[in-house]
Design an enzyme around this catalytic site. Structure first.
Site, PDB file in Angstrom:
ATOM      1  NE  ARG A  13       9.313 -11.774  10.711  1.00  0.00           N
ATOM      2  CZ  ARG A  13       8.674 -12.915  10.435  1.00  0.00           C
ATOM      3  NH1 ARG A  13       7.620 -13.294  11.148  1.00  0.00           N
ATOM      4  NH2 ARG A  13       9.111 -13.706   9.468  1.00  0.00           N
ATOM      5  CG  ASP A  14       9.634 -16.202  11.956  1.00  0.00           C
ATOM      6  OD1 ASP A  14       8.752 -16.400  12.804  1.00  0.00           O
ATOM      7  OD2 ASP A  14       9.679 -16.822  10.874  1.00  0.00           O
ATOM      8  CB  CYS A 238       4.112 -18.569  13.623  1.00  0.00           C
ATOM      9  SG  CYS A 238       2.858 -17.517  12.867  1.00  0.00           S
ATOM     10  CG  ASN A 247      12.720 -19.018  10.987  1.00  0.00           C
ATOM     11  OD1 ASN A 247      12.514 -17.940  11.511  1.00  0.00           O
ATOM     12  ND2 ASN A 247      12.002 -19.464   9.991  1.00  0.00           N
TER      13      ASN A 247
HETATM   14  P1  HMG Z   1      -7.848  -6.526  11.123  1.00  0.00           P
HETATM   15  O1  HMG Z   1      -8.353  -6.621  12.528  1.00  0.00           O
HETATM   16  O2  HMG Z   1      -8.563  -7.298  10.085  1.00  0.00           O
HETATM   17  O3  HMG Z   1      -7.733  -5.070  10.537  1.00  0.00           O
HETATM   18  O4  HMG Z   1      -6.301  -6.919  11.136  1.00  0.00           O
HETATM   19  P2  HMG Z   1      -8.165  -3.660  10.968  1.00  0.00           P
HETATM   20  O5  HMG Z   1      -7.836  -2.801   9.826  1.00  0.00           O
HETATM   21  O6  HMG Z   1      -9.582  -3.719  11.488  1.00  0.00           O
HETATM   22  O7  HMG Z   1      -7.186  -3.292  12.184  1.00  0.00           O
HETATM   23  C1  HMG Z   1      -7.262  -3.825  13.474  1.00  0.00           C
HETATM   24  C2  HMG Z   1      -6.499  -2.933  14.434  1.00  0.00           C
HETATM   25  O8  HMG Z   1      -5.129  -2.899  14.061  1.00  0.00           O
HETATM   26  C3  HMG Z   1      -6.968  -1.486  14.377  1.00  0.00           C
HETATM   27  O9  HMG Z   1      -6.687  -0.912  15.658  1.00  0.00           O
HETATM   28  C4  HMG Z   1      -6.057  -0.867  13.360  1.00  0.00           C
HETATM   29  O10 HMG Z   1      -5.930   0.518  13.520  1.00  0.00           O
HETATM   30  C5  HMG Z   1      -4.756  -1.563  13.660  1.00  0.00           C
HETATM   31  P3  HMG Z   1      -7.834  -0.756  16.756  1.00  0.00           P
HETATM   32  O11 HMG Z   1      -8.813   0.159  16.144  1.00  0.00           O
HETATM   33  O12 HMG Z   1      -8.388  -2.132  16.981  1.00  0.00           O
HETATM   34  O13 HMG Z   1      -7.083  -0.213  17.935  1.00  0.00           O
HETATM   35  N1  HMG Z   1      -3.847  -1.703  12.525  1.00  0.00           N
HETATM   36  C6  HMG Z   1      -2.515  -1.501  12.624  1.00  0.00           C
HETATM   37  N2  HMG Z   1      -1.737  -1.108  13.644  1.00  0.00           N
HETATM   38  C7  HMG Z   1      -0.408  -0.983  13.399  1.00  0.00           C
HETATM   39  N3  HMG Z   1       0.155  -1.272  12.216  1.00  0.00           N
HETATM   40  C8  HMG Z   1      -0.596  -1.662  11.174  1.00  0.00           C
HETATM   41  C9  HMG Z   1      -1.998  -1.781  11.351  1.00  0.00           C
HETATM   42  N4  HMG Z   1      -3.001  -2.151  10.535  1.00  0.00           N
HETATM   43  C10 HMG Z   1      -4.137  -2.092  11.277  1.00  0.00           C
HETATM   44  N5  HMG Z   1      -0.013  -1.946  10.009  1.00  0.00           N
HETATM   45  C11 HMG Z   1      -4.091  -6.983  10.229  1.00  0.00           C
HETATM   46  C12 HMG Z   1      -5.571  -7.045   9.933  1.00  0.00           C
HETATM   47  C13 HMG Z   1      -3.354  -7.429   8.978  1.00  0.00           C
HETATM   48  C14 HMG Z   1      -3.717  -5.561  10.611  1.00  0.00           C
HETATM   49  C15 HMG Z   1      -3.789  -7.962  11.415  1.00  0.00           C
HETATM   50  O14 HMG Z   1      -4.330  -9.192  11.132  1.00  0.00           O
HETATM   51  C16 HMG Z   1      -2.320  -8.117  11.675  1.00  0.00           C
HETATM   52  O15 HMG Z   1      -1.631  -7.186  12.060  1.00  0.00           O
HETATM   53  N6  HMG Z   1      -1.780  -9.358  11.484  1.00  0.00           N
HETATM   54  C17 HMG Z   1      -0.369  -9.612  11.623  1.00  0.00           C
HETATM   55  C18 HMG Z   1      -0.143 -11.050  12.002  1.00  0.00           C
HETATM   56  C19 HMG Z   1       1.330 -11.327  12.098  1.00  0.00           C
HETATM   57  O16 HMG Z   1       2.158 -10.428  12.166  1.00  0.00           O
HETATM   58  N7  HMG Z   1       1.693 -12.634  12.141  1.00  0.00           N
HETATM   59  C20 HMG Z   1       3.045 -13.053  12.266  1.00  0.00           C
HETATM   60  C21 HMG Z   1       3.859 -12.777  11.058  1.00  0.00           C
HETATM   61  S1  HMG Z   1       3.575 -13.918   9.723  1.00  0.00           S
HETATM   62  C22 HMG Z   1       4.694 -15.185  10.006  1.00  0.00           C
HETATM   63  O17 HMG Z   1       5.287 -15.213  11.041  1.00  0.00           O
HETATM   64  C23 HMG Z   1       4.955 -16.189   8.916  1.00  0.00           C
HETATM   65  C24 HMG Z   1       6.319 -15.999   8.244  1.00  0.00           C
HETATM   66  O18 HMG Z   1       7.365 -16.067   9.184  1.00  0.00           O
HETATM   67  C25 HMG Z   1       6.508 -17.085   7.172  1.00  0.00           C
HETATM   68  C26 HMG Z   1       6.234 -18.494   7.702  1.00  0.00           C
HETATM   69  O19 HMG Z   1       6.849 -18.914   8.670  1.00  0.00           O
HETATM   70  O20 HMG Z   1       5.359 -19.123   7.116  1.00  0.00           O
HETATM   71  C27 HMG Z   1       6.414 -14.631   7.565  1.00  0.00           C
HETATM   72 MG    MG Z   2       8.227 -17.915   9.912  1.00  0.00          MG
END
Ligand code: HMG
Ligand code: MG
Length: 286
Positions: A13-14, A238, A247
């Site tokens: 994943r990450d 990320c 990581n």
């Molecule tokens: P948004 O644009 O505010 O929300 O995104 P929305 O509800 O308007 O949805 C946008 C589009 O996504 C729409 O589709 C929705 O249907 C779809 P469109 O109409 O544009 O075709 N949608 C989805 N599709 C599939 N699965 C879903 C889903 N929800 C909405 N669950 C949202 C808000 C949260 C969805 C967006 O910002 C997002 O997906 N962000 C994810 C970012 C991400 O994954 N980042 C990396 C992980 S975090 C990380 O790596 C840190 C970590 O490792 C810890 C660290 O290192 O610090 C964990």
């Molecule tokens: Mg991370």
């Protein structure tokens, strides 16, 4: 016998989420299958987020369907909202994770919500997970530094970590998303969080952009933390933290723990074989 430390594997994943080249479902399945025999209790496999935000994670349901599950391993996934949670349940995910940030800038960039809005958004996920008895992990990103807001106050991290516990996360993983955390600032952050969250519910998640991850693991060990996230072959970065590396490498962390007198559950030979698969994916061989 030394005290035991759990390593939670993040590679699929990450590790893969920000690879520029789209990796096939078969390639991802091969990586998870190689990891499944290593001895992890938990492997984070997938991410049910918007494919527009993180294209690499688009095939997560197929990956979950393709892996050969091994007894005793919990296969986890990130879920940002109810829609993601429902997809994770359809894919038979064993453990989900919600993810918040200690800084407003990263929260907005990563999930398009303020910190408060994100916690609100998690509430129905927590309720559904509780009903189905699915364990929920919580992440706090940017525990010392944010790519958008700069230095992050330890109290801000403590507040979000304690909010995640309050809404029902069994564990909170503290993320140095950028890998910029200086050990002394990391220690101050842990001190503040430990005022509000018990150490048994904490994990350390250190990206290794500046080679400080193992120093920060040592700081966390000194504070009593016994769960660490790591990524095989150091895969990853990320998409919303420019410049961040992967990581801490699982192999390096396991060796470091052994030197420091701790036990872990990993078979190093199988881990090296999984690292070869990971490097093959990164280099486009698989
Ligand atoms: P948004 O644009 O505010 O929300 O995104 P929305 O509800 O308007 O949805 C946008 C589009 O996504 C729409 O589709 C929705 O249907 C779809 P469109 O109409 O544009 O075709 N949608 C989805 N599709 C599939 N699965 C879903 C889903 N929800 C909405 N669950 C949202 C808000 C949260 C969805 C967006 O910002 C997002 O997906 N962000 C994810 C970012 C991400 O994954 N980042 C990396 C992980 S975090 C990380 O790596 C840190 C970590 O490792 C810890 C660290 O290192 O610090 C964990
Ligand atoms: Mg991370």
């Amino acid at each position: 016998m030394g005290e035991s430390v759990e390593i939670v594997e993040m590679g699929p994943r990450d590790g893969l989420q920000n690879e520029a080249r789209i990796i096939s479902v078969a390639g991802k399945v091969a990586l998870v299958d190689a990891l499944s025999s290593v001895g992890f209790r938990r492997i984070e496999v997938a991410s049910f987020v918007s494919p527009r935000w993180v294209p690499q994670m688009a095939g997560s349901g197929e990956v979950m369907a393709g892996i050969a599950r091994v007894n005793g391993v919990r296969y986890g996934a990130l879920v940002p909202n109810v829609r993601g949670f429902e997809a994770a349940m359809r894919a038979n995910v064993d453990e989900v994770a919600v993810f918040a940030s200690a800084s407003e800038g990263f929260s907005r960039a990563n999930i398009n919500a303020s910190i408060a809005e994100s916690l609100e958004r998690f509430q129905p996920v927590m309720k559904m997970a509780k009903g189905l008895r699915v364990p929920v992990r919580g992440y706090v990103s940017c525990v010392t530094d944010c790519p958008y807001d700069g230095a992050v106050a330890p109290e801000a991290v403590a507040a979000v970590a304690s909010d995640l516990r309050d809404i029902g996360c069994f564990e909170v993983s503290l993320g140095d998303t950028l890998g910029r955390g200086l050990p002394e600032r990391m220690d101050a952050m842990f001190a503040a969080v430990l005022e509000r969250v018990e150490v048994e519910a904490l994990a350390g998640h250190f990206h290794d952009s500046f080679g400080r991850a193992l120093e920060n693991v040592a700081v966390a060990l000194g504070r009593g933390v016994r769960v660490f996230d790591a990524s095989v072959a150091g895969l990853g970065s990320c998409p919303y933290a420019p410049g961040a590396a992967g990581n801490v490498a699982t192999e390096g962390l396991a060796a470091f723990l052994e030197t420091a007198g701790f036990e872990h559950s990993l078979d190093m030979e199988r881990l090296r074989a999984a690292a070869d698969v990971a490097r093959g994916l990164r280099e486009g061989v698989v």
